[in-house]
Design a protein around this motif. Structure first.
Motif, PDB file in Angstrom:
ATOM      1  N   ALA A  26      56.765  39.794  55.748  1.00  0.00           N
ATOM      2  CA  ALA A  26      57.023  40.477  54.478  1.00  0.00           C
ATOM      3  C   ALA A  26      55.706  41.029  53.941  1.00  0.00           C
ATOM      4  O   ALA A  26      54.615  40.655  54.394  1.00  0.00           O
ATOM      5  CB  ALA A  26      57.657  39.521  53.472  1.00  0.00           C
ATOM      6  N   GLN A  27      55.803  41.913  52.977  1.00  0.00           N
ATOM      7  CA  GLN A  27      54.617  42.462  52.336  1.00  0.00           C
ATOM      8  C   GLN A  27      53.950  41.389  51.475  1.00  0.00           C
ATOM      9  O   GLN A  27      54.616  40.649  50.754  1.00  0.00           O
ATOM     10  CB  GLN A  27      55.006  43.657  51.478  1.00  0.00           C
ATOM     11  N   THR A  28      52.626  41.286  51.574  1.00  0.00           N
ATOM     12  CA  THR A  28      51.889  40.282  50.807  1.00  0.00           C
ATOM     13  C   THR A  28      50.567  40.866  50.343  1.00  0.00           C
ATOM     14  O   THR A  28      50.036  41.806  50.943  1.00  0.00           O
ATOM     15  CB  THR A  28      51.595  39.028  51.652  1.00  0.00           C
ATOM     16  N   ASP A  29      50.029  40.294  49.278  1.00  0.00           N
ATOM     17  CA  ASP A  29      48.663  40.583  48.860  1.00  0.00           C
ATOM     18  C   ASP A  29      47.763  39.524  49.476  1.00  0.00           C
ATOM     19  O   ASP A  29      48.012  38.322  49.340  1.00  0.00           O
ATOM     20  CB  ASP A  29      48.544  40.566  47.337  1.00  0.00           C
ATOM     21  N   TRP A  30      46.741  39.975  50.170  1.00  0.00           N
ATOM     22  CA  TRP A  30      45.888  39.065  50.923  1.00  0.00           C
ATOM     23  C   TRP A  30      44.817  38.436  50.033  1.00  0.00           C
ATOM     24  O   TRP A  30      44.148  39.124  49.269  1.00  0.00           O
ATOM     25  CB  TRP A  30      45.201  39.809  52.071  1.00  0.00           C
ATOM     26  N   HIS A  31      44.652  37.115  50.148  1.00  0.00           N
ATOM     27  CA  HIS A  31      43.553  36.409  49.488  1.00  0.00           C
ATOM     28  C   HIS A  31      43.095  35.302  50.420  1.00  0.00           C
ATOM     29  O   HIS A  31      43.814  34.335  50.646  1.00  0.00           O
ATOM     30  CB  HIS A  31      43.988  35.801  48.144  1.00  0.00           C
ATOM     31  N   GLY A  32      41.924  35.420  50.956  1.00  0.00           N
ATOM     32  CA  GLY A  32      41.390  34.394  51.849  1.00  0.00           C
ATOM     33  C   GLY A  32      39.944  34.695  52.170  1.00  0.00           C
ATOM     34  O   GLY A  32      39.643  35.535  53.013  1.00  0.00           O
ATOM     35  N   GLY A  33      39.030  34.021  51.497  1.00  0.00           N
ATOM     36  CA  GLY A  33      37.624  34.375  51.604  1.00  0.00           C
ATOM     37  C   GLY A  33      36.976  33.941  52.902  1.00  0.00           C
ATOM     38  O   GLY A  33      37.549  33.204  53.713  1.00  0.00           O
ATOM     39  N   LEU A  34      35.743  34.397  53.090  1.00  0.00           N
ATOM     40  CA  LEU A  34      34.950  34.009  54.246  1.00  0.00           C
ATOM     41  C   LEU A  34      34.557  32.536  54.142  1.00  0.00           C
ATOM     42  O   LEU A  34      34.485  31.962  53.054  1.00  0.00           O
ATOM     43  CB  LEU A  34      33.684  34.870  54.323  1.00  0.00           C
ATOM     44  N   TRP A  35      34.290  31.932  55.311  1.00  0.00           N
ATOM     45  CA  TRP A  35      33.853  30.542  55.319  1.00  0.00           C
ATOM     46  C   TRP A  35      32.467  30.448  54.704  1.00  0.00           C
ATOM     47  O   TRP A  35      31.585  31.264  54.982  1.00  0.00           O
ATOM     48  CB  TRP A  35      33.831  30.005  56.746  1.00  0.00           C
ATOM     49  N   GLN A  36      32.267  29.457  53.854  1.00  0.00           N
ATOM     50  CA  GLN A  36      30.982  29.237  53.213  1.00  0.00           C
ATOM     51  C   GLN A  36      30.545  27.796  53.408  1.00  0.00           C
ATOM     52  O   GLN A  36      31.369  26.881  53.465  1.00  0.00           O
ATOM     53  CB  GLN A  36      31.066  29.564  51.709  1.00  0.00           C
ATOM     54  N   TRP A  37      29.246  27.596  53.480  1.00  0.00           N
ATOM     55  CA  TRP A  37      28.670  26.271  53.713  1.00  0.00           C
ATOM     56  C   TRP A  37      29.192  25.263  52.690  1.00  0.00           C
ATOM     57  O   TRP A  37      29.085  25.474  51.495  1.00  0.00           O
ATOM     58  CB  TRP A  37      27.154  26.369  53.627  1.00  0.00           C
ATOM     59  N   ASN A  38      29.783  24.192  53.202  1.00  0.00           N
ATOM     60  CA  ASN A  38      30.291  23.086  52.388  1.00  0.00           C
ATOM     61  C   ASN A  38      31.370  23.501  51.392  1.00  0.00           C
ATOM     62  O   ASN A  38      31.652  22.772  50.434  1.00  0.00           O
ATOM     63  CB  ASN A  38      29.155  22.390  51.627  1.00  0.00           C
ATOM     64  N   ALA A  39      31.966  24.677  51.588  1.00  0.00           N
ATOM     65  CA  ALA A  39      32.996  25.125  50.649  1.00  0.00           C
ATOM     66  C   ALA A  39      34.250  25.609  51.357  1.00  0.00           C
ATOM     67  O   ALA A  39      35.241  25.913  50.697  1.00  0.00           O
ATOM     68  CB  ALA A  39      32.441  26.245  49.760  1.00  0.00           C
ATOM     69  N   GLY A  40      34.219  25.693  52.689  1.00  0.00           N
ATOM     70  CA  GLY A  40      35.373  26.207  53.408  1.00  0.00           C
ATOM     71  C   GLY A  40      35.579  27.684  53.129  1.00  0.00           C
ATOM     72  O   GLY A  40      34.644  28.420  52.791  1.00  0.00           O
ATOM     73  N   HIS A  41      36.810  28.144  53.252  1.00  0.00           N
ATOM     74  CA  HIS A  41      37.121  29.537  52.942  1.00  0.00           C
ATOM     75  C   HIS A  41      37.279  29.686  51.433  1.00  0.00           C
ATOM     76  O   HIS A  41      38.086  29.012  50.808  1.00  0.00           O
ATOM     77  CB  HIS A  41      38.418  29.969  53.646  1.00  0.00           C
ATOM     78  N   ARG A  42      36.494  30.578  50.871  1.00  0.00           N
ATOM     79  CA  ARG A  42      36.546  30.779  49.420  1.00  0.00           C
ATOM     80  C   ARG A  42      36.448  32.268  49.126  1.00  0.00           C
ATOM     81  O   ARG A  42      35.498  32.935  49.536  1.00  0.00           O
ATOM     82  CB  ARG A  42      35.408  30.028  48.724  1.00  0.00           C
ATOM     83  N   ALA A  43      37.441  32.773  48.430  1.00  0.00           N
ATOM     84  CA  ALA A  43      37.458  34.189  48.085  1.00  0.00           C
ATOM     85  C   ALA A  43      36.688  34.415  46.788  1.00  0.00           C
ATOM     86  O   ALA A  43      36.908  33.713  45.796  1.00  0.00           O
ATOM     87  CB  ALA A  43      38.895  34.675  47.928  1.00  0.00           C
ATOM     88  N   GLU A  44      35.784  35.361  46.818  1.00  0.00           N
ATOM     89  CA  GLU A  44      35.049  35.725  45.605  1.00  0.00           C
ATOM     90  C   GLU A  44      35.930  36.617  44.728  1.00  0.00           C
ATOM     91  O   GLU A  44      36.795  37.350  45.233  1.00  0.00           O
ATOM     92  CB  GLU A  44      33.762  36.476  45.977  1.00  0.00           C
ATOM     93  N   PRO A  45      35.740  36.581  43.406  1.00  0.00           N
ATOM     94  CA  PRO A  45      36.527  37.457  42.531  1.00  0.00           C
ATOM     95  C   PRO A  45      36.292  38.927  42.872  1.00  0.00           C
ATOM     96  O   PRO A  45      35.169  39.339  43.180  1.00  0.00           O
ATOM     97  CB  PRO A  45      35.983  37.126  41.138  1.00  0.00           C
ATOM     98  N   LEU A  46      37.354  39.703  42.859  1.00  0.00           N
ATOM     99  CA  LEU A  46      37.236  41.127  43.135  1.00  0.00           C
ATOM    100  C   LEU A  46      36.735  41.859  41.902  1.00  0.00           C
ATOM    101  O   LEU A  46      37.016  41.458  40.768  1.00  0.00           O
ATOM    102  CB  LEU A  46      38.588  41.697  43.559  1.00  0.00           C
ATOM    103  N   PRO A  47      35.982  42.934  42.101  1.00  0.00           N
ATOM    104  CA  PRO A  47      35.541  43.725  40.946  1.00  0.00           C
ATOM    105  C   PRO A  47      36.717  44.406  40.267  1.00  0.00           C
ATOM    106  O   PRO A  47      37.784  44.587  40.862  1.00  0.00           O
ATOM    107  CB  PRO A  47      34.593  44.756  41.574  1.00  0.00           C
ATOM    108  N   ASP A  48      36.550  44.741  38.996  1.00  0.00           N
ATOM    109  CA  ASP A  48      37.590  45.497  38.300  1.00  0.00           C
ATOM    110  C   ASP A  48      37.837  46.818  39.018  1.00  0.00           C
ATOM    111  O   ASP A  48      36.905  47.471  39.500  1.00  0.00           O
ATOM    112  CB  ASP A  48      37.153  45.766  36.856  1.00  0.00           C
ATOM    113  N   LYS A  49      39.106  47.188  39.099  1.00  0.00           N
ATOM    114  CA  LYS A  49      39.504  48.431  39.754  1.00  0.00           C
ATOM    115  C   LYS A  49      38.969  48.508  41.193  1.00  0.00           C
ATOM    116  O   LYS A  49      38.450  49.534  41.634  1.00  0.00           O
ATOM    117  CB  LYS A  49      39.038  49.643  38.945  1.00  0.00           C
ATOM    118  N   ALA A  50      39.108  47.419  41.893  1.00  0.00           N
ATOM    119  CA  ALA A  50      38.679  47.392  43.293  1.00  0.00           C
ATOM    120  C   ALA A  50      39.503  48.381  44.107  1.00  0.00           C
ATOM    121  O   ALA A  50      40.714  48.512  43.901  1.00  0.00           O
ATOM    122  CB  ALA A  50      38.842  45.984  43.868  1.00  0.00           C
TER     123      ALA A  50
END
Length: 301
Positions: A185-209
């Motif tokens: 199905a159609q989805t909005d993707w959210h899944g950040g890059l792997w980061q040291w001691n934090a696992g996958h973490r998505a950073e906030p997107l800029p306004d009007k990305a």
């Protein structure tokens, strides 16, 4: 072209071939004995090779390898173990794997599982002890053959039955596999890059990305992670999405993902979406299968 003579033709008992617990049978009838690893059972598919020195978990879970058995040419497979974070899809997409040396023990701080344990857990059949250089040479000279790998701890194999099954495997030529691995199905993707001691973490997107619609023909999740990491809002739509369904997202650009199967087969329906997208004067970019589909949609032969 003359088919290679079978490596072994008559023996089927474990005692007669050094207690082999695994076997590769190619569609031409040739048989290669080895040591089984991972899950017991059998798996058939197109036999290919991969020369990467790392990333074997990512490769086995990459939807681009759906329907294929992967021959790894690098000798140290298993040394980084496996974990719950590096998969490119929710489950493995390759049919199985072939290596030369026995799997090495994990020696990486991110390893959550030994690789052989992970293979058993996810149900992947593997085979070690094969002359991967010779097998890769055959693939390079003659193309990717169909084949079947079997793992039986008792070492008992019905070679006639395995040869019959290997010869009956369907060719990937003309086969559309994108529908079997695409998003449901159609989805909005959210899944950040792997980061040291934090696992996958998505950073906030800029306004009007800027908003990218990714048409999923078998996308690796790490591609979507990196698109988002560049500050792009990413929506994923199935391979069968229509032009209107894509445009309903008001995209600023279109990404055509990687994926498995014959591009000509997938283009029969994907081209109906891609051609008007190009004519809509939107940025369209692709990788692997997506790039091939774009070329076909624009008239490449």
């Amino acid at each position: 072209m003359t088919a290679p003579k079978p490596r072994f033709t008559r023996t089927a008992s474990a005692a007669s071939h050094g207690r082999a617990t695994g076997v590769l049978v190619l569609a031409d009838g040739s048989v290669w004995f080895g040591r089984g690893l991972g899950a017991e059972g059998s798996a058939g598919g197109e036999v290919c090779f991969n020369t990467a020195m790392t990333g074997y978990q990512e490769i086995l879970t990459d939807p681009s390898y759906a329907g294929q058995i992967i021959t790894f040419t690098f000798p140290h497979i298993g040394n980084v173990g496996a974990n719950d974070e590096d998969a490119e899809a929710k489950s493995p997409q390759a049919r199985g794997l072939i290596v030369k040396a026995d799997l090495t023990a994990p020696a990486n701080y991110r390893a959550a599982y030994a690789f052989d344990s992970w293979l058993r857990d996810v149900g992947l059949v593997g085979l070690a002890g094969i002359d991967t250089r010779a097998l890769t040479g055959i693939i390079r000279r003659r193309g990717m053959p169909n084949g079947l790998i079997a793992h039986n701890a008792d070492g008992a194999f019905d070679l006639d039955a395995l040869r019959h099954e290997a010869a009956a495997l369907p060719s990937l030529e003309g086969m559309d596999l994108a529908k079997s691995v695409t998003a449901e199905a159609q989805t909005d993707w959210h899944g950040g890059l792997w980061q040291w001691n934090a696992g996958h973490r998505a950073e906030p997107l800029p306004d009007k990305a800027p908003h990218i619609v990714a048409i999923d023909f078998g996308a690796k999740e790490n591609i979507l992670r990196h698109l988002e990491a560049q500050g792009l809002a990413v929506s994923v739509v199935p391979a069968t999405a229509s032009f209107d369904e894509v445009m309903a997202h008001a995209p600023d650009g279109i990404f055509l993902s990687n994926g498995p199967g014959d591009p000509a087969a997938t283009e029969t329906y994907a081209g109906k979406t891609l051609r008007p997208l190009v004519e809509a004067d939107l940025p369209v970019f692709g990788i692997c299968l997506g790039h091939q589909l774009l070329a076909l949609a624009l008239g490449a032969q």
